[in-house]
Motif scaffolding. Structure first.
Motif, PDB file in Angstrom:
ATOM      1  N   THR A 151       0.812  -1.217   0.000  1.00  0.00           N
ATOM      2  CA  THR A 151       0.000   0.000   0.000  1.00  0.00           C
ATOM      3  C   THR A 151       0.846   1.268   0.000  1.00  0.00           C
ATOM      4  O   THR A 151       0.323   2.366  -0.136  1.00  0.00           O
ATOM      5  CB  THR A 151      -0.913   0.026   1.237  1.00  0.00           C
ATOM      6  OG1 THR A 151      -0.110  -0.103   2.420  1.00  0.00           O
ATOM      7  CG2 THR A 151      -1.922  -1.123   1.194  1.00  0.00           C
ATOM      8  N   SER A 152       2.150   1.101   0.165  1.00  0.00           N
ATOM      9  CA  SER A 152       3.062   2.245   0.196  1.00  0.00           C
ATOM     10  C   SER A 152       4.467   1.751  -0.162  1.00  0.00           C
ATOM     11  O   SER A 152       4.748   0.551  -0.094  1.00  0.00           O
ATOM     12  CB  SER A 152       3.062   2.898   1.589  1.00  0.00           C
ATOM     13  OG  SER A 152       3.468   1.961   2.571  1.00  0.00           O
ATOM     14  N   PRO A 153       5.366   2.661  -0.534  1.00  0.00           N
ATOM     15  CA  PRO A 153       6.728   2.255  -0.914  1.00  0.00           C
ATOM     16  C   PRO A 153       7.612   2.003   0.306  1.00  0.00           C
ATOM     17  O   PRO A 153       8.484   2.805   0.645  1.00  0.00           O
ATOM     18  CB  PRO A 153       7.223   3.439  -1.744  1.00  0.00           C
ATOM     19  CG  PRO A 153       6.489   4.617  -1.183  1.00  0.00           C
ATOM     20  CD  PRO A 153       5.132   4.105  -0.776  1.00  0.00           C
ATOM     21  N   GLU A 177      13.383   4.851  -3.891  1.00  0.00           N
ATOM     22  CA  GLU A 177      13.105   4.983  -5.326  1.00  0.00           C
ATOM     23  C   GLU A 177      12.669   3.645  -5.921  1.00  0.00           C
ATOM     24  O   GLU A 177      11.691   3.558  -6.673  1.00  0.00           O
ATOM     25  CB  GLU A 177      14.352   5.506  -6.043  1.00  0.00           C
ATOM     26  CG  GLU A 177      14.149   5.735  -7.529  1.00  0.00           C
ATOM     27  CD  GLU A 177      15.415   6.234  -8.213  1.00  0.00           C
ATOM     28  OE1 GLU A 177      15.359   6.505  -9.422  1.00  0.00           O
ATOM     29  OE2 GLU A 177      16.464   6.347  -7.532  1.00  0.00           O
ATOM     30  N   GLN A 180       9.179   2.604  -4.657  1.00  0.00           N
ATOM     31  CA  GLN A 180       8.128   3.308  -5.394  1.00  0.00           C
ATOM     32  C   GLN A 180       7.905   2.665  -6.755  1.00  0.00           C
ATOM     33  O   GLN A 180       6.766   2.500  -7.215  1.00  0.00           O
ATOM     34  CB  GLN A 180       8.509   4.777  -5.555  1.00  0.00           C
ATOM     35  CG  GLN A 180       7.431   5.628  -6.210  1.00  0.00           C
ATOM     36  CD  GLN A 180       6.177   5.737  -5.380  1.00  0.00           C
ATOM     37  OE1 GLN A 180       6.240   5.943  -4.175  1.00  0.00           O
ATOM     38  NE2 GLN A 180       5.023   5.579  -6.013  1.00  0.00           N
ATOM     39  N   GLU A 181       8.989   2.275  -7.397  1.00  0.00           N
ATOM     40  CA  GLU A 181       8.908   1.597  -8.700  1.00  0.00           C
ATOM     41  C   GLU A 181       8.179   0.268  -8.573  1.00  0.00           C
ATOM     42  O   GLU A 181       7.325  -0.073  -9.414  1.00  0.00           O
ATOM     43  CB  GLU A 181      10.330   1.387  -9.229  1.00  0.00           C
ATOM     44  CG  GLU A 181      10.424   0.740 -10.589  1.00  0.00           C
ATOM     45  CD  GLU A 181      11.874   0.499 -10.999  1.00  0.00           C
ATOM     46  OE1 GLU A 181      12.180  -0.610 -11.485  1.00  0.00           O
ATOM     47  OE2 GLU A 181      12.698   1.416 -10.790  1.00  0.00           O
ATOM     48  N   TYR A 182       8.496  -0.489  -7.517  1.00  0.00           N
ATOM     49  CA  TYR A 182       7.821  -1.774  -7.293  1.00  0.00           C
ATOM     50  C   TYR A 182       6.322  -1.577  -7.066  1.00  0.00           C
ATOM     51  O   TYR A 182       5.491  -2.326  -7.574  1.00  0.00           O
ATOM     52  CB  TYR A 182       8.417  -2.487  -6.079  1.00  0.00           C
ATOM     53  CG  TYR A 182       9.852  -2.932  -6.233  1.00  0.00           C
ATOM     54  CD1 TYR A 182      10.444  -3.049  -7.487  1.00  0.00           C
ATOM     55  CD2 TYR A 182      10.632  -3.223  -5.110  1.00  0.00           C
ATOM     56  CE1 TYR A 182      11.764  -3.448  -7.626  1.00  0.00           C
ATOM     57  CE2 TYR A 182      11.948  -3.632  -5.240  1.00  0.00           C
ATOM     58  CZ  TYR A 182      12.508  -3.736  -6.494  1.00  0.00           C
ATOM     59  OH  TYR A 182      13.813  -4.142  -6.620  1.00  0.00           O
ATOM     60  N   LEU A 183       5.977  -0.547  -6.279  1.00  0.00           N
ATOM     61  CA  LEU A 183       4.580  -0.280  -5.980  1.00  0.00           C
ATOM     62  C   LEU A 183       3.799   0.042  -7.252  1.00  0.00           C
ATOM     63  O   LEU A 183       2.692  -0.471  -7.475  1.00  0.00           O
ATOM     64  CB  LEU A 183       4.484   0.877  -4.985  1.00  0.00           C
ATOM     65  CG  LEU A 183       3.080   1.324  -4.568  1.00  0.00           C
ATOM     66  CD1 LEU A 183       2.372   0.221  -3.792  1.00  0.00           C
ATOM     67  CD2 LEU A 183       3.157   2.600  -3.718  1.00  0.00           C
ATOM     68  N   GLU A 184       4.367   0.872  -8.102  1.00  0.00           N
ATOM     69  CA  GLU A 184       3.685   1.304  -9.325  1.00  0.00           C
ATOM     70  C   GLU A 184       3.571   0.185 -10.349  1.00  0.00           C
ATOM     71  O   GLU A 184       2.637   0.186 -11.162  1.00  0.00           O
ATOM     72  CB  GLU A 184       4.422   2.510  -9.923  1.00  0.00           C
ATOM     73  CG  GLU A 184       4.329   3.763  -9.053  1.00  0.00           C
ATOM     74  CD  GLU A 184       5.232   4.886  -9.539  1.00  0.00           C
ATOM     75  OE1 GLU A 184       5.980   4.654 -10.530  1.00  0.00           O
ATOM     76  OE2 GLU A 184       5.203   5.980  -8.944  1.00  0.00           O
ATOM     77  N   SER A 185       4.490  -0.774 -10.322  1.00  0.00           N
ATOM     78  CA  SER A 185       4.473  -1.846 -11.325  1.00  0.00           C
ATOM     79  C   SER A 185       3.306  -2.807 -11.141  1.00  0.00           C
ATOM     80  O   SER A 185       2.834  -3.427 -12.095  1.00  0.00           O
ATOM     81  CB  SER A 185       5.777  -2.638 -11.280  1.00  0.00           C
ATOM     82  OG  SER A 185       5.800  -3.504 -10.147  1.00  0.00           O
ATOM     83  N   GLY A 186       2.863  -2.973  -9.869  1.00  0.00           N
ATOM     84  CA  GLY A 186       1.789  -3.913  -9.580  1.00  0.00           C
ATOM     85  C   GLY A 186       2.215  -5.365  -9.587  1.00  0.00           C
ATOM     86  O   GLY A 186       1.381  -6.263  -9.400  1.00  0.00           O
TER      87      GLY A 186
END
Length: 471
Positions: A151-153, A177, A180-186
């Motif tokens: 739910t968060s980076p 960084e 955040q990339e992992y979170l956005e990738s799904g």
């Protein structure tokens, strides 16, 4: 299906000092509802279908404390068993010992559900559904890990890259960084440290990927003492042979190497309660964002977490602080530095300060004692002995003891004599006398003990007989 929830109860919980200490670690912290994290882990396993026993791997010094916690919530009288470590050797050793025990007791096809003792899971229905999916995969020969939908980076967790139930890779704790990339990738999940597998499949994986650990643990179990009673058993691992077991985590030793690993992605309201900030978030906030556990009086204060169970805390003109008060230690920390509390714990441990190890109230198999005051040549304690419990037959070289019974009845052995001491009566134990204290009643025995002598340290004790195996 035979299901054996296996609770790993270790670690110091140094980020939650001063409440968490070496002999009162994080799993024993009580939440607002009165239950400890350990009790919640027990109930999490107990609610599942097909449970044959609940196995706990913990330090041998925490056995009686763990049993007390379980006794409060085990209303179904589920059999409990314990593997008692003399010291920690990481999760690979703990899981190897547990898998060997389960295979011998329930067969290699018994399914193990490995749970951390100090995590919180808010959605028990979602958890039960995830366990059903995991056990189906385990029955198909998989080593299953639970992956939490992020739910968060977060930079404090390991990650799992996955495609449905297929694990693509494990990833170490990332930079902000990268997180955040992992979170956005799904595609990435938090690695929760919850596992499910058949005992025999894990033993095969240990044999394939880390035979040195499996062989050393097998030898240790063969050399260890076991005891059993009604719905209860424990194995006390032999220290010398356990010291030879390589120190490694189950992730490094097996999960990252095996081709049999699967993951169950889940959203179960999971938290590892890794800091005071996380623990504070469980408490309802006021209009200024303050979260109070205990009693506090505030003026122009915002964004603070304050915990004090004994004393009132006053705060003026501060913001974003963590304030945790205990009878012998006070923590004041900036919320943004909550993870750094571990450095205070480490410094106290390095100095040999008792505040890293025990509270003023210390739990023993027979009950508790609380240090009320101490100074040169004296110490005053409040002692509570559980009904039917007994201290060891013991002697002190350097101190005498005065016992005053506040409530209940005491049975006292003093030298060659044995007598009863009633409420409002007292007795005197000279230095060098063998003595024992027992509660023959059905209510708690409460006493005040006044020690005096040239040395009043807890290590001035010789035990001659002890029903808890400490002599």
């Amino acid at each position: 299906m035979n299901l054996v929830p296996t609770i790993l109860c270790g670690g110091a919980g140094s980020r939650l000092w001063p409440v968490s200490r070496e002999m009162h670690p994080k799993p024993f912290i009580r939440l607002e509802d009165g239950q400890s994290l350990l009790q919640k882990a027990f109930l999490r396993g107990a609610q599942l279908p097909g449970v044959k026993e609940i196995l706990t791997v913990t330090n041998r010094e925490l056995l009686f404390k763990t049993q007390d916690d379980f006794r409060e919530v085990n209303r179904q009288s589920i059999p409990t068993s314990y593997i008692l470590e003399p010291f920690g050797r990481n999760t690979a050793a703990a899981i190897a010992a547990a898998a060997l025990h389960v295979a011998r007791a329930h067969g290699e096809d018994a399914v193990m559900l490995v749970l951390a003792a100090d995590h919180l899971i808010a959605d028990t229905d979602a958890f039960a559904h995830a366990v059903t999916l995991a056990t189906n995969l385990a029955r198909a020969g998989k080593l299953v890990t639970f992956g939490i939908q992020p739910t968060s980076p977060e930079t404090g967790y390991g990650y799992i890259e996955a495609d449905d139930n297929t694990v693509l890779r494990f990833v170490e704790k990332p930079s902000l960084e990268k997180a955040q990339e992992y979170l956005e990738s799904g595609r990435f999940l938090w690695n929760a440290g919850i596992f499910c597998f058949e005992a025999g499949i894990m033993l095969q994986a240990l044999e394939q990927h880390c035979p040195d650990i499996l062989n050393a643990v097998t030898s240790c179990l063969d050399a260890s003492r076991a005891a059993a009673g009604i719905n209860f058993s424990h194995i006390e691992l032999e220290p010398d042979s356990f010291a030879k077991v390589p120190d490694n985590s189950i992730d490094y030793a097996v999960m990252e190497k095996s081709s049999q690993v699967a993951v169950v992605p889940c959203d179960i309201g999971w938290s590892d309660i890794g800091s005071w900030r996380a623990l504070g978030d469980l408490v309802t906030s006021d209009e200024q964002g303050n979260r109070i556990n205990g009693e506090a009086i505030l003026h122009d204060v915002s964004g603070c977490y304050i915990q004090s169970n004994k004393r009132i805390v006053g705060a003026v003109g501060v913001e974003n602080l963590i304030i945790v008060d205990t009878p012998d230690a006070l923590l004041v920390a900036d919320k943004s530095r909550a993870q750094d509390v571990k450095h205070l714990y480490s410094a106290l441990k390095e100095k040999g300060h008792e505040a890293h190890k025990v509270h003023l109230t210390v739990h023993r198999p027979w009950g508790t004692y609380t240090i009320l005051e101490e100074g040169p040549r004296f110490k005053i304690k409040r002692i509570v002995v559980k009904p039917g419990a007994s201290l060891s037959l013991q002697m002190h070289y350097h101190r005498s003891e005065h016992w005053i019974v506040v409530s209940g009845m005491a049975k006292v052995v003093n030298g060659e004599k044995e007598h009863l001491v009633a409420t409002n009566e007292s007795t005197f134990i000279p230095a060098g006398h063998q003595h024992r204290l027992e509660n023959p009643g059905i209510l708690d025995l409460v006493m005040i003990e006044v020690q005096s002598g040239e040395y009043v340290g807890e290590d001035d004790i010789v035990r001659f007989q002890d029903r808890y195996g400490r002599s």
